[in-house]
Structure formats: structure tokens, C-alpha cells
Design a protein around this motif. Structure first.
Motif, PDB file in Angstrom:
ATOM      1  N   CYS A   6      35.133  40.923  43.750  1.00 12.33           N
ATOM      2  CA  CYS A   6      34.527  42.206  44.096  1.00 12.33           C
ATOM      3  C   CYS A   6      34.322  43.005  42.808  1.00 12.33           C
ATOM      4  O   CYS A   6      34.948  42.724  41.780  1.00 12.33           O
ATOM      5  N   GLN A   7      33.439  43.968  42.878  1.00 11.95           N
ATOM      6  CA  GLN A   7      33.122  44.789  41.704  1.00 11.95           C
ATOM      7  C   GLN A   7      32.796  46.206  42.165  1.00 11.95           C
ATOM      8  O   GLN A   7      32.003  46.393  43.085  1.00 11.95           O
ATOM      9  N   GLN A   8      33.424  47.189  41.540  1.00  8.49           N
ATOM     10  CA  GLN A   8      33.087  48.573  41.850  1.00  8.49           C
ATOM     11  C   GLN A   8      32.139  49.112  40.796  1.00  8.49           C
ATOM     12  O   GLN A   8      32.242  48.796  39.611  1.00  8.49           O
ATOM     13  N   SER A  26      30.533  53.579  48.802  1.00 12.20           N
ATOM     14  CA  SER A  26      30.135  52.212  49.174  1.00 12.20           C
ATOM     15  C   SER A  26      29.636  51.428  47.968  1.00 12.20           C
ATOM     16  O   SER A  26      28.906  50.442  48.111  1.00 12.20           O
ATOM     17  N   TRP A  27      30.049  51.857  46.784  1.00 14.34           N
ATOM     18  CA  TRP A  27      29.559  51.205  45.561  1.00 14.34           C
ATOM     19  C   TRP A  27      30.384  49.965  45.239  1.00 14.34           C
ATOM     20  O   TRP A  27      31.123  49.915  44.258  1.00 14.34           O
ATOM     21  N   LEU A  28      30.244  48.975  46.094  1.00 13.98           N
ATOM     22  CA  LEU A  28      30.993  47.742  45.925  1.00 13.98           C
ATOM     23  C   LEU A  28      30.090  46.548  46.128  1.00 13.98           C
ATOM     24  O   LEU A  28      29.249  46.530  47.031  1.00 13.98           O
ATOM     25  N   ALA A  29      30.272  45.554  45.279  1.00 14.02           N
ATOM     26  CA  ALA A  29      29.519  44.308  45.377  1.00 14.02           C
ATOM     27  C   ALA A  29      30.485  43.128  45.436  1.00 14.02           C
ATOM     28  O   ALA A  29      31.628  43.227  44.984  1.00 14.02           O
ATOM     29  N   TRP A  30      29.995  42.042  46.009  1.00 14.81           N
ATOM     30  CA  TRP A  30      30.747  40.782  46.079  1.00 14.81           C
ATOM     31  C   TRP A  30      29.940  39.675  45.415  1.00 14.81           C
ATOM     32  O   TRP A  30      28.723  39.591  45.605  1.00 14.81           O
ATOM     33  N   TYR A  31      30.650  38.823  44.676  1.00 17.64           N
ATOM     34  CA  TYR A  31      30.029  37.701  43.981  1.00 17.64           C
ATOM     35  C   TYR A  31      30.772  36.418  44.306  1.00 17.64           C
ATOM     36  O   TYR A  31      31.983  36.428  44.549  1.00 17.64           O
TER      37      TYR A  31
END
Lengths: 120, 107
Positions: free
Chosen positions: B88-90, B31-36
Motif C-alpha cells: 500500500c502507499q499513502q 482516501s489517498w491510498l493506492a495498492w500495488y
């Protein structure tokens, strides 16, 4: 409030060097991991480098490994990026960003960026 | 390196619409995902971290979901200030990588 202010960008010839700085305020800088991320004009985001709060652990993107060096001075609340052997493809806005305390993986605060242009 | 692929590259929508953006990882990232969100001339702003955790101060119309290789960002009830580019960013493993971005445009 949390602030990150980058400086040091400018126009450099290919093969040249430059050092970027990022001044942090509004939080205890030494308690956080931090990173540099860049964005070429009109392009997406590229993570460049990371330094852990203990600053004995650093990571680099392959595209800059061996040419760029990340460092920090917790006494001065500052992050640096020493860039050597610059190439045209290093042209970008460089952001410093604080790593989110809650997941240690995302970036919760960003600076406004500083533009590096590599051109003859 | 883990490749992050976003779709669509752009989407045209109207105020009030529901918009869904997908981010696919080339290998499992837990679940190592971010949204910007990024607006022109501005730094990115963190919306979602750990795939589904809403960053403080971000409106609840933004929702993140997914795990492993497939993730979505849903904006329910698009507002005028939501027209922007989303990334998105992993952060499962170094080098951390971003998706190429999805531009949400006015229809």
C-alpha cells in the motif's frame, strides 16, 4: 504504449556521485508529474523524489534531501536523478514512475529499474 | 512522516481463496491510498488508486476499500498469477510512504 526506461546505475564507491536517467515514450511527458522510487535488495519500496509537471515543485525523502537532485527535460522526454555523497544504504533498484493522471497521487507506469550499488 | 503498517506480513492461500490484506495509516489520509502488486524481479503494478478505484485492465476480483486510517485490499477467488507481494502507499502528504508489503504465498 507507455514506456519508461531507466539507465545509469552501476557500482559506485561511498561518497561518490552518479546520475540516473529515465527515458519516457508513448505519452506526452510534459503533461505528467513523475517520481523516483527505490527498493533495496529484498526490501520494500521507498519513495525518493517527485517533480511536478511544471517542474518548479520538487519533493524529497528526508533520507536523500541535500544529496539528491531531481530534474526533468521535457524536450528530451527525460527524468534525471543526480545523486551525490552516496552511502551504502543508497544501494537499491531505482525506478522512475509516472504519476497517475486520475488521482495525481499513485504511480500508474513504472520503468524496469536500474541497480545502484554503493560499495568500496 | 505517516507510517503505513500492513498486516499480515505474509499469508498462505490456495487458488480460489479469498484473501484480505489490511493497511493502517498512522494518521488520517482521507482516501489517498493506492495498492500495488509486485512479482519477483519486476516493477510494481498499480491495482487500486484513491482507495477503491480499480486501475484499468486490473481484474475485478481485486477490490479496495476504506478511508481515513484503515484500508483493505481483498482478492476474491485467488488465481495462480496473484501469488505476489502487495504494497500500500499513502499520498496524502509528502513524504509519500509505502507499507512494508504482504507476501501472498502458495499454501
Amino acid at each position: 504504449q507507455v514506456q519508461l526506461v531507466e539507465s545509469g546505475g552501476g557500482l559506485v564507491k561511498p561518497g561518490g556521485s552518479l546520475r540516473l536517467s529515465c527515458a519516457a515514450s508513448g505519452f506526452t511527458f510534459g503533461d505528467y508529474d513523475v517520481s523516483w522510487i527505490r527498493q533495496a535488495p529484498g526490501k520494500g519500496l521507498e519513495w525518493v523524489s517527485y517533480i511536478r509537471r511544471s517542474y518548479n515543485t520538487v519533493y524529497y525523502a528526508d533520507s536523500v534531501k541535500g544529496r539528491f537532485t531531481i530534474s526533468r527535460d521535457d524536450a528530451k522526454n527525460s527524468l534525471y536523478l543526480q545523486m551525490n555523497s552516496l552511502r551504502a544504504e543508497d544501494t537499491a533498484v531505482y525506478y522512475c514512475a509516472r504519476v497517475n493522471f486520475y488521482d495525481s497521487r499513485s504511480f500508474d507506469y513504472w520503468g524496469q529499474g536500474t541497480l545502484l550499488t554503493v560499495s568500496s | 512522516d505517516i507510517q503505513m503498517t500492513q498486516s499480515p506480513s505474509s499469508v498462505s492461500a490456495s487458488v480460489g481463496d479469498r484473501v484480505t490484506i489490511t493497511c493502517r495509516a498512522s494518521q488520517g489520509i482521507s482516501s489517498w491510498l493506492a495498492w500495488y502488486q509486485q512479482k519477483p524481479g519486476k516493477a510494481p503494478k498499480l491495482l487500486i488508486y484513491a482507495a477503491s478505484s480499480l486501475q484499468g485492465g486490473v481484474p475485478s476480483r481485486f477490490r479496495g476499500s476504506g478511508s481515513a486510517t484503515l484500508f483493505t485490499l481483498t482478492i476474491s477467488g485467488l488465481q495462480p498469477e496473484d501469488f505476489a507481494t502487495y504494497f500500500c502507499q499513502q499520498a496524502y502528504t509528502f513524504p509519500w510512504t509505502f507499507g512494508q508489503g504482504t507476501k501472498v504465498e502458495v499454501k
